[in-house]
Design a protein around this motif. Structure first.
Motif, PDB file in Angstrom:
ATOM      1  N   GLU A  51      -3.933  -3.117   9.966  1.00 60.48           N
ATOM      2  CA  GLU A  51      -3.857  -3.922   8.944  1.00 60.48           C
ATOM      3  C   GLU A  51      -5.044  -4.529   8.652  1.00 60.48           C
ATOM      4  O   GLU A  51      -6.039  -5.105   9.550  1.00 60.48           O
ATOM      5  CB  GLU A  51      -2.930  -5.030   9.263  1.00 60.48           C
ATOM      6  N   TYR A 113      -9.871  -4.014  -2.153  1.00 56.60           N
ATOM      7  CA  TYR A 113      -9.005  -5.242  -2.531  1.00 56.60           C
ATOM      8  C   TYR A 113      -9.272  -6.371  -1.349  1.00 56.60           C
ATOM      9  O   TYR A 113     -10.024  -5.874  -0.437  1.00 56.60           O
ATOM     10  CB  TYR A 113      -7.481  -4.555  -2.150  1.00 56.60           C
ATOM     11  N   THR A 116      -3.880  -8.836   1.751  1.00 61.77           N
ATOM     12  CA  THR A 116      -2.758  -7.945   1.707  1.00 61.77           C
ATOM     13  C   THR A 116      -1.521  -8.665   1.144  1.00 61.77           C
ATOM     14  O   THR A 116      -1.492  -9.916   1.098  1.00 61.77           O
ATOM     15  CB  THR A 116      -2.227  -7.335   3.247  1.00 61.77           C
ATOM     16  N   GLU A 117      -0.201  -7.960   1.148  1.00 57.08           N
ATOM     17  CA  GLU A 117       0.772  -8.734   0.878  1.00 57.08           C
ATOM     18  C   GLU A 117       1.413  -9.623   1.860  1.00 57.08           C
ATOM     19  O   GLU A 117       2.115 -10.814   1.454  1.00 57.08           O
ATOM     20  CB  GLU A 117       2.160  -7.396   0.383  1.00 57.08           C
ATOM     21  N   LYS A 118       1.055  -9.478   2.893  1.00 50.90           N
ATOM     22  CA  LYS A 118       1.637 -10.237   4.085  1.00 50.90           C
ATOM     23  C   LYS A 118       0.482 -11.434   4.354  1.00 50.90           C
ATOM     24  O   LYS A 118       0.766 -12.621   5.052  1.00 50.90           O
ATOM     25  CB  LYS A 118       2.021  -9.512   5.282  1.00 50.90           C
ATOM     26  N   GLY A 120      -2.896 -13.511   3.305  1.00 50.16           N
ATOM     27  CA  GLY A 120      -3.674 -14.044   2.221  1.00 50.16           C
ATOM     28  C   GLY A 120      -5.002 -14.476   2.487  1.00 50.16           C
ATOM     29  O   GLY A 120      -5.258 -14.597   3.649  1.00 50.16           O
ATOM     30  N   PHE A 437      -3.438 -12.220  -2.186  1.00 47.79           N
ATOM     31  CA  PHE A 437      -2.554 -11.587  -1.646  1.00 47.79           C
ATOM     32  C   PHE A 437      -2.614  -9.951  -2.104  1.00 47.79           C
ATOM     33  O   PHE A 437      -1.897  -9.525  -3.024  1.00 47.79           O
ATOM     34  CB  PHE A 437      -1.147 -11.949  -1.737  1.00 47.79           C
ATOM     35  N   GLY A 438      -3.435  -9.150  -1.751  1.00 52.89           N
ATOM     36  CA  GLY A 438      -3.615  -7.817  -2.017  1.00 52.89           C
ATOM     37  C   GLY A 438      -4.338  -7.804  -3.284  1.00 52.89           C
ATOM     38  O   GLY A 438      -3.605  -6.865  -4.281  1.00 52.89           O
ATOM     39  N   GLU A 439      -5.084  -8.193  -3.729  1.00 53.27           N
ATOM     40  CA  GLU A 439      -5.729  -8.249  -5.158  1.00 53.27           C
ATOM     41  C   GLU A 439      -7.050  -7.644  -5.234  1.00 53.27           C
ATOM     42  O   GLU A 439      -7.930  -7.796  -4.547  1.00 53.27           O
ATOM     43  CB  GLU A 439      -6.069  -9.566  -5.840  1.00 53.27           C
TER      44      GLU A 439
END
Length: 446
Positions: A51, A113, A116-118, A120, A437-439
């Protein structure tokens, strides 16, 4: 059947056989590569390295042509690999965000990026021109999410070029630009401002080099060339901290750049079309533009335990070669902590305390070196441990699963627990802080 026909059949048969063998070896090689990369991914997941933690590459499978250019360009090794015909991340948490893969990809299939989605990551609001939500207030370098010296240098230059556009000199102020921070981004920005003829003042709360100054003298801090405004291409490889600081000092003196060291900025306020910058000594500077280049690690994260204010506690290691025959505790599990422990272990007794069950964000070379040092008894590692108290001649440490604290004889404590984003300072200046979050922060323009 004629001899010519037989010869043709034999020739075609040989060609088909050679082609078939070639394809067989090629496919077997691909299968082996897929298997090896898949095994590395499984291992990375088991070690908590899969991750991403901060800035990292994301591959567009539709654009990837498996050229392998991104893998060759990445100096960290085993960050990217090819599985089933497309590039993919392996040890994503080891990515340090230099963006070499992004620039190397021939089909522009890679985007960088943040978060991530989980998981921040808190970052100040900055647009494509490096301007914050406060008009005239810009940010460059590590504090904006981009790591590495080369990236910070490039951002410092670009930010100044952008902020110089539309600069209204009719607004009454002491300077066109005040730069806060004299690390890689701040130095580059100062040189770029000089090149553009801007009246500029650079303020640094510590010393020239910013975070780089806090590294050990012999630490390798740069492994790729960079473009320094007014100086040109810096073609230094395996560059030590001292070599880089010496170069910056020479360039700054040559171009008469004004940098005030040991000046801590307390607040930035926008008034009547200009900014007022208040410093700890009660001085106030006014400027038409402000560039923040202070980094994320300007404020070391503390353990907040009794005794931490002791003079034997430090948050940076400058001259390890001068420290001899001491009992030392190093706290942390990142590359800075590992490198400090290794440097000190040659002439001292070193204990390394880390709250995690295993190191999961180390450069491969550091992981290999610390494992070897542990095997050879040069460093004692206490995993899943927390410092509870620091005494004049000892430290108390609590290990998971143990009810009683361990008391260890100790002379010096070095804490490498990372740095804190100066959120209060930024928000006081009016800058919005958002959690990403994953930008995407760096992508190719189509």
């Amino acid at each position: 059947m004629s001899e010519t026909l037989i010869e043709n059949i034999v020739i075609y048969g040989v060609v088909v056989l050679v082609f078939g063998l070639t394809m067989w070896f090629y496919l077997r090689k691909l299968r082996n590569q897929n298997r090896m990369i898949t095994e590395k991914i499984v291992q990375a997941k088991s070690e908590g390295l899969y991750e991403p933690v901060s800035l990292h590459p994301v591959v567009d499978p539709k654009s990837c042509i498996q050229s392998g250019a991104c893998i060759v360009a990445c100096p960290e090794k085993d960050i990217l690999g090819i599985v089933n015909g497309r590039a993919t991340t392996i040890n994503a948490s080891r990515c340090i965000g230099h963006g070499a893969c992004f620039h190397a990809c021939p089909t522009q299939a890679i985007t960088l990026y943040i978060g991530t989605e989980k998981r921040g990551v808190d970052l100040p609001h900055v647009d494509e021109n490096f301007e914050t939500n406060v008009p005239g207030l810009f940010i460059a370098g590590e504090i904006g999410g981009m790591g590495l010296i080369r990236n910070a240098v490039e951002q410092g230059r670009q930010a100044v070029e952008n902020l110089a556009k539309g600069l209204d000199r009719k607004v009454a102020a002491d300077y066109d630009l005040v730069i806060i921070g004299a690390g890689p981004a701040g130095i580059s920005a100062s040189l770029a401002a000089k090149k553009l003829g801007l009246s500029t003042l650079t303020l640094e709360q510590d010393f020239l080099g910013g975070t780089v100054f806090s590294f050990p003298r012999s630490k390798i801090v740069m492994t790729s060339p960079m473009d320094l405004p007014l100086h040109g291409k810096v073609r230094l490889f395996e560059t030590s901290k001292q070599e880089l600081l010496d170069l910056w000092q020479q360039v700054i003196e040559k171009h008469e750049i004004r940098i005030r060291e040991n000046v801590k900025v307390e607040s930035i306020s926008r008034l009547n079309g200009h900014f007022e910058i208040s410093v700890l000594s009660d001085e106030i500077y006014t400027s038409r533009r402000v560039l923040l280049a202070i980094g994320r690690r300007g404020t070391p994260r503390k353990l907040n335990v009794p005794g931490e204010e002791s003079p034997k506690v430090a948050y940076r290691l400058l001259d390890p070669e001068r420290i001899r025959e001491q009992q030392i505790l190093v706290v942390g599990g990142g590359d800075s902590a590992i490198e400090a422990a290794l440097l000190l272990a040659d002439q001292n007794e070193v204990v390394l305390s880390y709250r995690g069950a295993a190191f999961n964000r180390l450069k491969p070379a550091n992981k290999q070196r610390i494992d070897q040092a542990k095997q050879e008894g040069k460093v004692t590692i206490l995993y899943q441990s927390n410092v509870v108290r620091i005494e004049p001649q000892s430290v108390s440490i609590l290990l998971d699963g143990e009810e009683k604290q361990r008391e260890i004889e100790n002379d010096l404590v070095y804490i490498f627990a990372g740095g804190e984003l100066p959120t209060q300072f930024l928000e006081k200046a009016g800058i919005k802080i958002t959690r990403k979050f994953g930008e995407s922060v760096l992508k190719h323009k189509k």
